[in-house]
Scaffold this active site. Structure first.
Site, short mmCIF file in Angstrom:
data_model
loop_
_atom_site.label_atom_id
_atom_site.label_comp_id
_atom_site.label_asym_id
_atom_site.label_seq_id
_atom_site.Cartn_x
_atom_site.Cartn_y
_atom_site.Cartn_z
N LYS A 82 0.61 -1.19 0.10
CA LYS A 82 0.16 -0.08 -0.10
C LYS A 82 1.01 1.17 0.04
N ALA A 116 2.74 -7.59 5.33
CA ALA A 116 2.32 -6.40 5.38
C ALA A 116 1.64 -6.17 6.79
N THR A 119 5.28 -12.60 15.21
CA THR A 119 6.24 -11.80 15.98
C THR A 119 6.29 -12.77 17.37
N ASP A 120 7.53 -12.43 17.94
CA ASP A 120 7.72 -13.05 19.26
C ASP A 120 6.87 -12.06 20.27
N GLU A 121 6.34 -10.98 19.92
CA GLU A 121 5.54 -10.14 20.78
C GLU A 121 4.20 -10.61 21.24
N TYR A 170 -0.79 -3.27 18.88
CA TYR A 170 0.03 -4.07 17.86
C TYR A 170 0.13 -5.56 18.13
N SER A 172 -3.11 -7.42 18.06
CA SER A 172 -3.56 -7.47 16.44
C SER A 172 -2.67 -8.68 15.82
N LYS A 173 -1.37 -8.59 16.33
CA LYS A 173 -0.55 -9.81 15.55
C LYS A 173 -0.95 -11.21 16.20
N ASN A 180 14.10 -7.47 14.66
CA ASN A 180 15.06 -7.28 13.71
C ASN A 180 15.69 -6.06 13.68
N PRO A 209 16.91 8.93 22.91
CA PRO A 209 15.55 8.61 24.06
C PRO A 209 15.48 7.28 24.45
N ARG A 234 7.33 3.43 27.72
CA ARG A 234 6.22 3.28 26.94
C ARG A 234 5.08 2.40 27.58
P1 NAD Z 1 7.43 -2.24 8.16
O1 NAD Z 1 6.57 -1.40 8.77
O2 NAD Z 1 8.94 -1.92 7.74
O3 NAD Z 1 6.82 -2.46 6.82
C1 NAD Z 1 5.55 -2.76 6.49
C2 NAD Z 1 5.13 -3.02 4.91
O4 NAD Z 1 3.81 -3.00 4.98
C3 NAD Z 1 5.19 -1.36 4.54
O5 NAD Z 1 5.65 -1.52 3.03
C4 NAD Z 1 3.82 -0.90 4.29
O6 NAD Z 1 3.69 -0.05 3.21
C5 NAD Z 1 3.12 -2.22 3.95
N1 NAD Z 1 1.50 -2.21 4.41
C6 NAD Z 1 1.12 -1.51 5.49
N2 NAD Z 1 -0.27 -1.70 5.39
C7 NAD Z 1 -0.63 -2.22 4.30
C8 NAD Z 1 -1.60 -2.45 3.72
N3 NAD Z 1 -2.90 -2.39 4.34
N4 NAD Z 1 -1.77 -3.29 2.72
C9 NAD Z 1 -0.64 -3.43 2.04
N5 NAD Z 1 0.53 -3.07 2.38
C10 NAD Z 1 0.52 -2.49 3.37
O7 NAD Z 1 7.47 -3.57 8.89
P2 NAD Z 1 8.56 -4.69 8.91
O8 NAD Z 1 9.32 -4.18 10.22
O9 NAD Z 1 9.28 -4.90 7.65
O10 NAD Z 1 7.90 -5.92 9.60
C11 NAD Z 1 7.21 -6.75 8.44
C12 NAD Z 1 6.50 -7.98 9.20
O11 NAD Z 1 7.29 -8.66 9.85
C13 NAD Z 1 5.30 -7.40 9.88
O12 NAD Z 1 4.11 -8.30 9.81
C14 NAD Z 1 5.61 -7.46 11.53
O13 NAD Z 1 4.56 -7.50 12.21
C15 NAD Z 1 6.61 -8.66 11.49
N6 NAD Z 1 7.79 -8.74 12.44
C16 NAD Z 1 8.40 -7.58 12.49
C17 NAD Z 1 9.66 -7.43 13.40
C18 NAD Z 1 10.59 -6.45 13.28
O14 NAD Z 1 11.71 -6.42 14.08
N7 NAD Z 1 10.58 -5.27 12.43
C19 NAD Z 1 10.00 -8.70 13.86
C20 NAD Z 1 9.00 -9.91 13.78
C21 NAD Z 1 8.03 -9.74 12.81
O1 DAU Z 2 9.85 -8.30 18.82
C1 DAU Z 2 9.46 -8.16 17.75
C2 DAU Z 2 8.92 -6.91 17.55
O2 DAU Z 2 9.93 -5.89 17.49
C3 DAU Z 2 8.18 -6.61 16.09
O3 DAU Z 2 7.10 -7.54 16.23
C4 DAU Z 2 7.62 -5.27 15.92
O4 DAU Z 2 7.17 -5.04 14.73
C5 DAU Z 2 9.08 -4.33 16.17
O5 DAU Z 2 8.62 -2.85 16.03
C6 DAU Z 2 9.74 -4.44 17.39
O6 DAU Z 2 9.04 -4.13 18.44
P1 DAU Z 2 9.57 -3.30 19.92
O7 DAU Z 2 8.76 -2.55 20.32
O8 DAU Z 2 10.44 -4.33 20.51
O9 DAU Z 2 10.76 -2.42 18.72
P2 DAU Z 2 11.13 -0.98 19.25
O10 DAU Z 2 12.24 -0.83 17.94
O11 DAU Z 2 10.12 -0.02 19.16
O12 DAU Z 2 11.62 -0.90 20.57
C7 DAU Z 2 12.68 -1.98 21.09
C8 DAU Z 2 12.82 -1.71 22.50
O13 DAU Z 2 13.63 -0.36 22.85
C9 DAU Z 2 11.85 -1.29 23.24
O14 DAU Z 2 11.89 -2.22 24.58
C10 DAU Z 2 11.43 0.06 23.48
C11 DAU Z 2 12.80 0.76 23.56
N1 DAU Z 2 12.69 1.93 22.75
C12 DAU Z 2 12.39 2.16 21.71
C13 DAU Z 2 12.51 3.53 20.88
C14 DAU Z 2 11.78 3.79 19.50
C15 DAU Z 2 13.44 2.94 23.50
O15 DAU Z 2 13.89 2.74 24.81
N2 DAU Z 2 13.51 4.27 22.94
C16 DAU Z 2 13.10 4.42 21.58
O16 DAU Z 2 13.21 5.64 21.04
#
Ligand code: NAD
Ligand code: DAU
Length: 339
Positions: free
Chosen positions: A33, A81, A124-126, A149, A152-153, A179, A204, A272
């Site tokens: 999207k 997505a 996700t592990d969350e 979040y 919903s996952k 990741n 922060p 948070r």
């Molecule tokens: P991201 O936020 O970087 O990317 C999400 C992508 O989905 C974007 O390209 C966005 O445009 C697209 N998108 C959002 N809503 C949409 C919709 N309605 N239709 C079509 N496309 C849409 O996310 P990410 O960090 O790459 O995570 C990808 C997946 O992996 C997610 O499902 C997330 O829950 C899961 N995940 C992420 C992490 C992490 O650490 N980032 C860890 C474990 C699992």
């Molecule tokens: O565990 C997998 C998840 O990891 C994924 O499912 C999510 O999509 C991904 O966003 C991520 O979630 P977190 O909440 O763990 O990630 P985030 O990078 O937002 O935060 C990592 C940790 O750092 C968390 O304990 C909050 C803290 N944090 C985050 C931000 C952005 C800070 O202390 N300061 C910050 O500014």
């Protein structure tokens, strides 16, 4: 083999598309999207490749999804997505619930009616919520999400299971830990800290900074997804962890040290709401069944990531200014819209 990737313009999805085009002979259709998190610059390396096609569309749009599946007939769907950021889900839960729950439902239901041979749902592990030390969550742990979040996952993860149990849709679910790596949107911990450190801005840290996350290099995650896609068993869940649990403060200190910046940049800020204290995963099942294992050690991966951000400061600047969003119009000009 042809795969439909959803969310392929995001951080992990784009790494997966680059890897699939670069290391297999598959055809890849990317449905995205292009929300704020979608960045087609991440896919410049595969633009123009005849095995790659981008389609601009919403996974909640059942008609568009149906027409893509009718036209492309993919052998597998890899469903990334999502609205992925916890803090945004706390500030504004509606898009998170819509995309993560309803969008996943739309994808599963379309796969069911088209008889798609494999549906890999990226979870996700969350979904396990905070895990008490010294335990590592296995796939048998109860789901105990804390944020809009993660709830919903968890809902979409269970919906995927329901489509396997009820309709025998060949679903595999993967649950990965945090990741990091190149092209990650600078709202998540590691890229935000790197980008701020480079600009000598405050870093922060929420609360006391002692929350623990398990760090997984993005390419290790993508290889884990490929392993589960090709060798995973229908109806099964596979954890994908980096086997490196660290408190946030330690991660931030490592970033500062590798970037050559002082710890005085650290700023403790309000925690948070509902902040999970600890995530930790066991990936024994995926390792045992497929031979996959995380290859990147955290210090090397972090150093490589910092080097990537240092070498790609214009990418960060375009993301922060919003200029990255012009890429779609400039290079695709609306020619790839899903109908
Ligand atoms: P991201 O936020 O970087 O990317 C999400 C992508 O989905 C974007 O390209 C966005 O445009 C697209 N998108 C959002 N809503 C949409 C919709 N309605 N239709 C079509 N496309 C849409 O996310 P990410 O960090 O790459 O995570 C990808 C997946 O992996 C997610 O499902 C997330 O829950 C899961 N995940 C992420 C992490 C992490 O650490 N980032 C860890 C474990 C699992
Ligand atoms: O565990 C997998 C998840 O990891 C994924 O499912 C999510 O999509 C991904 O966003 C991520 O979630 P977190 O909440 O763990 O990630 P985030 O990078 O937002 O935060 C990592 C940790 O750092 C968390 O304990 C909050 C803290 N944090 C985050 C931000 C952005 C800070 O202390 N300061 C910050 O500014």
């Amino acid at each position: 083999m042809k795969i439909l990737v959803t969310g392929g313009a995001g951080f992990i999805g784009s790494a997966f598309v680059r890897m699939s085009i670069g290391e297999t002979d598959w055809r890849v259709v990317n449905l995205d999207k292009l929300t704020y998190a979608g960045n087609l610059e991440n896919l410049a390396a595969v633009d123009g490749n005849e095995r790659y096609r981008f389609v601009h569309g919403d996974i909640c749009d059942a008609r568009a999804v149906d027409s893509i599946l009718s036209e492309e007939k993919p052998d597998a769907i890899v469903h990334f997505a999502a609205e992925s950021h916890v803090d945004r889900s706390i500030l504004s839960p509606e898009p998170v619930i819509r995309t993560n729950l309803h969008g996943t439902f739309t994808m599963l239901d379309a796969a069911r009616s088209h008889g798609t041979a494999r549906f890999l749902h990226v979870s996700t592990d969350e979904v396990y919520g905070s895990v008490a030390a010294p335990l590592d969550a296995t796939e048998k742990f109860p789901l105990n999400p804390s944020s809009p979040y993660s709830a919903s996952k968890a809902g979409s993860d269970l919906l995927a299971r329901a489509y396997f149990v009820t309709y025998r849709l060949p679903v595999v679910v993967t649950r990965a830990s945090n990741n990091y790596g190149p092209y990650q949107f600078p709202e998540k911990l590691i890229p935000l800290m790197i980008a701020n450190a480079m600009e000598n801005r405050a870093l922060p840290v929420y609360g006391d900074g002692m929350q623990v996350r398990d760090w997984l290099y993005v390419e290790d995650h993508c290889r884990g997804i490929l392993a589960a896609l090709e060798k995973g068993r229908d109806g099964e869940v596979y954890n994908i962890g980096g086997n490196r649990s660290l408190p946030n403060l330690e991660v931030v200190r490592k970033v500062l040290s590798l970037a050559g910046k002082p710890e005085s940049l650290i700023e403790y800020v309000t925690d948070r709401p509902g902040h999970d204290r600890r995530y930790a995963l066991s990936s024994e099942k995926l390792m045992g069944e497929t031979g996959w294992r995380p290859e990147m050690d955290f210090e090397t991966g972090l150093k490589r990531t910092i080097e990537w951000y240092a070498a790609n400061s214009p990418w960060v600047a375009r993301v922060r200014s919003g200029e990255y969003r012009a890429y779609y119009e400039k290079n695709y000009g609306g020619r790839t819209v899903a109908r």
